[in-house]
Design a protein around this motif. Structure first.
Motif, PDB file in Angstrom:
ATOM      1  N   GLN A 148       3.256   4.196  -0.916  1.00 47.16           N
ATOM      2  CA  GLN A 148       3.640   4.677  -2.238  1.00 47.16           C
ATOM      3  C   GLN A 148       4.895   5.526  -2.132  1.00 47.16           C
ATOM      4  O   GLN A 148       5.151   6.145  -1.103  1.00 47.16           O
ATOM      5  CB  GLN A 148       2.487   5.486  -2.836  1.00 47.16           C
ATOM      6  CG  GLN A 148       1.224   4.669  -2.960  1.00 47.16           C
ATOM      7  CD  GLN A 148       0.026   5.524  -3.327  1.00 47.16           C
ATOM      8  OE1 GLN A 148       0.159   6.640  -3.806  1.00 47.16           O
ATOM      9  NE2 GLN A 148      -1.160   4.996  -3.096  1.00 47.16           N
ATOM     10  N   ARG A 149       5.653   5.536  -3.192  1.00 48.04           N
ATOM     11  CA  ARG A 149       6.890   6.310  -3.210  1.00 48.04           C
ATOM     12  C   ARG A 149       6.925   7.122  -4.503  1.00 48.04           C
ATOM     13  O   ARG A 149       6.749   6.594  -5.586  1.00 48.04           O
ATOM     14  CB  ARG A 149       8.091   5.365  -3.136  1.00 48.04           C
ATOM     15  CG  ARG A 149       9.376   6.062  -2.795  1.00 48.04           C
ATOM     16  CD  ARG A 149      10.412   5.022  -2.295  1.00 48.04           C
ATOM     17  NE  ARG A 149      11.537   5.679  -1.706  1.00 48.04           N
ATOM     18  CZ  ARG A 149      11.591   6.163  -0.486  1.00 48.04           C
ATOM     19  NH1 ARG A 149      10.574   6.060   0.297  1.00 48.04           N
ATOM     20  NH2 ARG A 149      12.668   6.766  -0.045  1.00 48.04           N
ATOM     21  N   SER A 150       7.163   8.434  -4.354  1.00 50.72           N
ATOM     22  CA  SER A 150       7.251   9.326  -5.500  1.00 50.72           C
ATOM     23  C   SER A 150       8.259  10.419  -5.171  1.00 50.72           C
ATOM     24  O   SER A 150       8.150  11.059  -4.119  1.00 50.72           O
ATOM     25  CB  SER A 150       5.873   9.929  -5.794  1.00 50.72           C
ATOM     26  OG  SER A 150       5.965  10.860  -6.855  1.00 50.72           O
ATOM     27  N   GLU A 175       7.979   8.845   0.659  1.00 58.60           N
ATOM     28  CA  GLU A 175       7.059   7.744   0.919  1.00 58.60           C
ATOM     29  C   GLU A 175       5.785   8.289   1.550  1.00 58.60           C
ATOM     30  O   GLU A 175       5.842   9.138   2.442  1.00 58.60           O
ATOM     31  CB  GLU A 175       7.723   6.748   1.868  1.00 58.60           C
ATOM     32  CG  GLU A 175       6.876   5.552   2.196  1.00 58.60           C
ATOM     33  CD  GLU A 175       7.547   4.641   3.203  1.00 58.60           C
ATOM     34  OE1 GLU A 175       6.818   4.058   4.012  1.00 58.60           O
ATOM     35  OE2 GLU A 175       8.791   4.534   3.203  1.00 58.60           O
ATOM     36  N   TRP A 221       0.802  -1.211   0.000  1.00 59.93           N
ATOM     37  CA  TRP A 221       0.000   0.000   0.000  1.00 59.93           C
ATOM     38  C   TRP A 221       0.844   1.275   0.000  1.00 59.93           C
ATOM     39  O   TRP A 221       0.489   2.259  -0.651  1.00 59.93           O
ATOM     40  CB  TRP A 221      -0.956   0.029   1.196  1.00 59.93           C
ATOM     41  CG  TRP A 221      -1.613   1.369   1.338  1.00 59.93           C
ATOM     42  CD1 TRP A 221      -1.424   2.254   2.336  1.00 59.93           C
ATOM     43  CD2 TRP A 221      -2.517   1.994   0.429  1.00 59.93           C
ATOM     44  NE1 TRP A 221      -2.156   3.405   2.113  1.00 59.93           N
ATOM     45  CE2 TRP A 221      -2.835   3.260   0.929  1.00 59.93           C
ATOM     46  CE3 TRP A 221      -3.066   1.614  -0.790  1.00 59.93           C
ATOM     47  CZ2 TRP A 221      -3.697   4.137   0.293  1.00 59.93           C
ATOM     48  CZ3 TRP A 221      -3.928   2.505  -1.428  1.00 59.93           C
ATOM     49  CH2 TRP A 221      -4.241   3.737  -0.887  1.00 59.93           C
TER      50      TRP A 221
END
Length: 189
Positions: free
Chosen positions: A93-95, A99, A91
């Motif tokens: 998310q990394r962008s 994180e 679940w």
């Protein structure tokens, strides 16, 4: 989607949530609740039912070491366990090397904490908090109902959010976390 409400009442924390599952303009009233107990923690989530399922069934909060301040524990050990749980469950998310997770309320040891999507931990001075698309309506209701019993305040906050926000739906689940036990009050619409 969602309205989760938390209210501190002495050594108890009341928490309530709606049952809406929203996708675009579609809404499903879900049987699985957004407010649940995980050990000595009462948790209410928004964002994703998958995230809530991981918090309910996979999260294993570590014990707090003797002498460690509860807020410090929540910011460090508890959030580290949440991050690991969400990452392992697919679940998190990394962008751009940042994180993110999701938003939820946590009651523990008579206190109410808000965990935001960037994993920051907050504790409102006023003794109540709300998250989700109906939060503003719920907070307004909580601010105006200090004279009522805590369970009724939580219920009215959720009803107000449902009245004014299309992403909030009954039935509502309301639970109370005393020092050692949880009372569950689920009401039909």
């Amino acid at each position: 989607m969602t309205c989760i409400v938390g209210l501190v009442d002495g050594d108890r924390v009341w928490m309530g949530g709606d049952s809406a599952g929203v996708s675009g303009l579609d809404i499903t009233v879900r049987a699985d609740t957004k407010v649940f107990r995980n050990g000595d923690y009462l948790i209410g989530f928004t964002n994703s039912f998958r995230m809530g399922q991981l918090l309910a069934y996979r999260l294993d909060p570590p014990e707090r070491a003797p002498g460690v301040d509860l807020f410090r524990y929540m910011v460090t050990d508890f959030v580290d366990a949440v991050r690991g749980c969400l990452k392992d469950g697919g679940w998190a998310q990394r962008s751009n090397d940042v994180e993110t997770g999701g938003s939820f309320l946590v009651a523990h040891e008579g206190r109410l904490f808000s965990i935001q999507s960037d994993y920051q931990v907050g504790e409102a001075v006023r003794g109540y908090h709300a998250i989700g698309c109906g939060a503003d309506y719920a907070l307004g209701s909580l601010a105006s109902t200090e004279h009522l019993p805590p369970e009724e305040r939580v219920r009215k906050a959720l009803e107000c959010a449902e009245l004014f926000n299309g992403g909030v739906r009954a039935p509502f689940t309301i639970q109370c976390l005393p020092a050692r036990a949880v009372l569950t009050l689920t009401e039909a619409a």
